[in-house]
Design a protein around this motif. Structure first.
Motif, PDB file in Angstrom:
ATOM      1  N   GLN A  24       0.825  -1.211   0.000  1.00  0.00           N
ATOM      2  CA  GLN A  24       0.000   0.000   0.000  1.00  0.00           C
ATOM      3  C   GLN A  24       0.855   1.254   0.000  1.00  0.00           C
ATOM      4  O   GLN A  24       0.525   2.235  -0.675  1.00  0.00           O
ATOM      5  N   ILE A  27       2.002   1.719  -3.574  1.00  0.00           N
ATOM      6  CA  ILE A  27       0.917   2.205  -4.425  1.00  0.00           C
ATOM      7  C   ILE A  27       0.651   3.682  -4.154  1.00  0.00           C
ATOM      8  O   ILE A  27       0.513   4.479  -5.088  1.00  0.00           O
ATOM      9  N   ASP A  28       0.600   4.061  -2.890  1.00  0.00           N
ATOM     10  CA  ASP A  28       0.378   5.469  -2.536  1.00  0.00           C
ATOM     11  C   ASP A  28       1.495   6.363  -3.067  1.00  0.00           C
ATOM     12  O   ASP A  28       1.243   7.457  -3.589  1.00  0.00           O
ATOM     13  N   CYS A  31       1.199   6.721  -6.862  1.00  0.00           N
ATOM     14  CA  CYS A  31       0.088   7.637  -7.159  1.00  0.00           C
ATOM     15  C   CYS A  31       0.514   9.077  -6.948  1.00  0.00           C
ATOM     16  O   CYS A  31       0.217   9.951  -7.772  1.00  0.00           O
ATOM     17  N   CYS A  34       2.704  10.199  -9.814  1.00  0.00           N
ATOM     18  CA  CYS A  34       1.895  10.465 -11.021  1.00  0.00           C
ATOM     19  C   CYS A  34       1.169  11.802 -10.912  1.00  0.00           C
ATOM     20  O   CYS A  34       1.202  12.615 -11.847  1.00  0.00           O
ATOM     21  N   GLN A  51     -11.137  14.689  -8.445  1.00  0.00           N
ATOM     22  CA  GLN A  51     -11.185  13.463  -7.643  1.00  0.00           C
ATOM     23  C   GLN A  51     -11.341  12.239  -8.539  1.00  0.00           C
ATOM     24  O   GLN A  51     -10.808  11.178  -8.239  1.00  0.00           O
ATOM     25  N   VAL A  54      -7.872  11.378  -9.874  1.00  0.00           N
ATOM     26  CA  VAL A  54      -7.095  10.725  -8.821  1.00  0.00           C
ATOM     27  C   VAL A  54      -7.545   9.278  -8.651  1.00  0.00           C
ATOM     28  O   VAL A  54      -6.717   8.364  -8.559  1.00  0.00           O
ATOM     29  N   ALA A  55      -8.846   9.052  -8.633  1.00  0.00           N
ATOM     30  CA  ALA A  55      -9.379   7.686  -8.482  1.00  0.00           C
ATOM     31  C   ALA A  55      -8.951   6.804  -9.655  1.00  0.00           C
ATOM     32  O   ALA A  55      -8.597   5.637  -9.463  1.00  0.00           O
ATOM     33  N   GLU A  58      -5.307   5.905  -9.215  1.00  0.00           N
ATOM     34  CA  GLU A  58      -5.167   4.890  -8.170  1.00  0.00           C
ATOM     35  C   GLU A  58      -5.550   3.503  -8.692  1.00  0.00           C
ATOM     36  O   GLU A  58      -4.853   2.520  -8.415  1.00  0.00           O
ATOM     37  N   VAL A  61      -2.774   2.293 -11.167  1.00  0.00           N
ATOM     38  CA  VAL A  61      -1.553   1.914 -10.451  1.00  0.00           C
ATOM     39  C   VAL A  61      -1.760   0.564  -9.777  1.00  0.00           C
ATOM     40  O   VAL A  61      -0.895  -0.323  -9.870  1.00  0.00           O
ATOM     41  N   LEU A  62      -2.892   0.378  -9.132  1.00  0.00           N
ATOM     42  CA  LEU A  62      -3.178  -0.900  -8.464  1.00  0.00           C
ATOM     43  C   LEU A  62      -3.218  -2.046  -9.470  1.00  0.00           C
ATOM     44  O   LEU A  62      -2.629  -3.105  -9.237  1.00  0.00           O
TER      45      LEU A  62
END
Length: 88
Positions: A24, A27-28, A31, A34, A51, A54-55, A58, A61-62
């Motif tokens: 995590q 990943i954070d 993000c 990016c 938002q 950003v979502a 995320e 990336v995941l």
């Protein structure tokens, strides 16, 4: 955008600067890289869609992280395996 994110994920997976981070945290951090890069290049989302951007980052990336580390228990196991491949 997906190939750009994949390049960043690949580069950061091979980075030895943050060897003990969790999945995590990785990943954070990616993000953040990016989003920071988008802001640095003066990229903006239409008003009210920030938002959503950003979502989407995320999620991508995941998804890329899961594909790249598939078959490994976690990020640290993946990095150990990659280090063994380079050395041996």
């Amino acid at each position: 955008m997906k190939s750009w994110i994949a390049d960043i994920v690949e580069e950061e997976l091979l980075s030895q600067q943050y060897l003990h981070e969790t999945d995590q945290e990785f990943i954070d951090r990616v993000c953040f890289i990016c989003i920071d890069e988008i802001e640095h290049n003066k990229g903006f989302a239409p008003n009210g869609f920030g938002q959503d951007v950003v979502a989407e980052i995320e999620l991508e990336v995941l998804e890329i992280f899961k594909v790249k580390t598939y078959g490994h228990y976690n990020l640290q196991e993946y990095r150990k395996n990659q280090l063994k491949k380079r050395v041996g």
